[in-house]
Design an enzyme around this catalytic site. Structure first.
Site, short mmCIF file in Angstrom:
data_model
loop_
_atom_site.label_atom_id
_atom_site.label_comp_id
_atom_site.label_asym_id
_atom_site.label_seq_id
_atom_site.Cartn_x
_atom_site.Cartn_y
_atom_site.Cartn_z
N LYS A 87 10.85 -1.60 -1.24
CA LYS A 87 9.32 -2.01 -0.41
C LYS A 87 8.34 -2.16 -1.13
O LYS A 87 7.90 -1.01 -2.06
CB LYS A 87 9.15 -0.96 0.74
CG LYS A 87 8.37 -1.61 1.97
CD LYS A 87 8.61 -0.66 3.27
CE LYS A 87 7.82 -1.01 4.33
NZ LYS A 87 7.84 -0.16 5.46
O1 G3P Z 1 6.07 0.75 8.54
C1 G3P Z 1 5.08 0.07 8.45
C2 G3P Z 1 4.47 -0.10 10.14
O2 G3P Z 1 5.85 -0.52 10.98
C3 G3P Z 1 3.76 0.98 10.61
O3 G3P Z 1 3.31 0.78 11.85
O4 G3P Z 1 2.32 1.95 13.87
O5 G3P Z 1 1.74 3.19 11.52
O6 G3P Z 1 0.75 0.52 12.34
P1 G3P Z 1 2.12 1.66 12.37
#
Ligand code: G3P
Length: 218
Positions: A87
């Site tokens: 990633k």
């Molecule tokens: O892994 C990246 C993303 O899915 C993070 O989500 O909820 O922290 O914005 P969030």
């Protein structure tokens, strides 16, 4: 449509995988920190543990932000297991690193994507996945799903091989709308996947079936 679980929690990963519908795992440095995983060797061991649980791909994020650092780190992550997808953040050196990883046969997930232009760059560099963050766009008053739709349309126009991995998916409506739009993958917490099971008429219907069966069978 593929389901990835967005967590570094081994119990959640195990539960999602045991359900039989999991296609992958995504992690990020914040999710690793949430599990208390720190230090080079512990991080590597944790990725190994995730790979041992699932027969599915596992996104492992680089911490470096310069080309050389990302390449060194990504190559080490990729050596952990064939399931690892490296990633890489959507920054200039990240785009160059994705290009290099692609040439080396290492799969990549381009993360922190918030615009269609960024998604085009990721696809042109050869990213295996592009991760636009829906919830974080919604958080600041933009429409995250609109971005998913735009990227899916653009990728279709040109036949880009990069899969649209809708990230920062916070609830079932996000997931369902991604399905309608045609996102290739959604990554979300386990509870968003298990929430799909819920319907009051299912519970009511099952209770009735079991009660009728009990009555008929004494
Ligand atoms: O892994 C990246 C993303 O899915 C993070 O989500 O909820 O922290 O914005 P969030």
């Amino acid at each position: 449509m593929k389901f990835f679980v967005d967590t570094a929690n081994l119990d959640d990963i195990r539960e999602a995988y045991d359900l039989g519908v999991l296609d992958g795992v995504t992690t990020n440095p914040s999710l690793m920190a949430k599990e208390g995983i720190s230090g080079h060797d512990n991080v590597i061991d944790h990725y190994k543990a995730i790979c041992d649980i699932v027969d599915a791909n596992v996104s492992a994020e680089v911490i470096s932000t310069d080309f050389e650092g990302m390449i060194k780190e990504g190559r080490e992550l990729a050596k952990i297991d064939d399931k690892i997808v490296v990633k890489v953040p959507m920054i200039k050196d990240g785009v160059k690193a994705i290009k290099q990883f692609t040439a080396d046969g290492i799969r990549t997930n381009c993360t922190l994507v918030f615009s269609a232009g960024q998604a085009i760059l990721a696809a042109k560099a050869g990213a295996s996945y592009v991760s636009p963050f829906i919830g974080r766009l919604d958080d600041i008053g933009f429409d995250g799903l609109e971005l998913i739709e735009q990227i899916v349309g653009i990728y279709d126009n040109f036949g880009f091989g990069t899969e649209v991995l809708a990230a920062s998916v916070r609830h079932t409506m996000h997931l369902l709308q991604c399905a309608e739009i045609g996102a290739d993958v959604v990554t979300c917490p386990l509870k968003v996947i298990t929430s799909l099971l819920n319907h009051p008429l299912t519970d009511k219907g099952l209770a009735q079936f079991l009660a009728d069966h009990a009555k008929a069978n004494g």
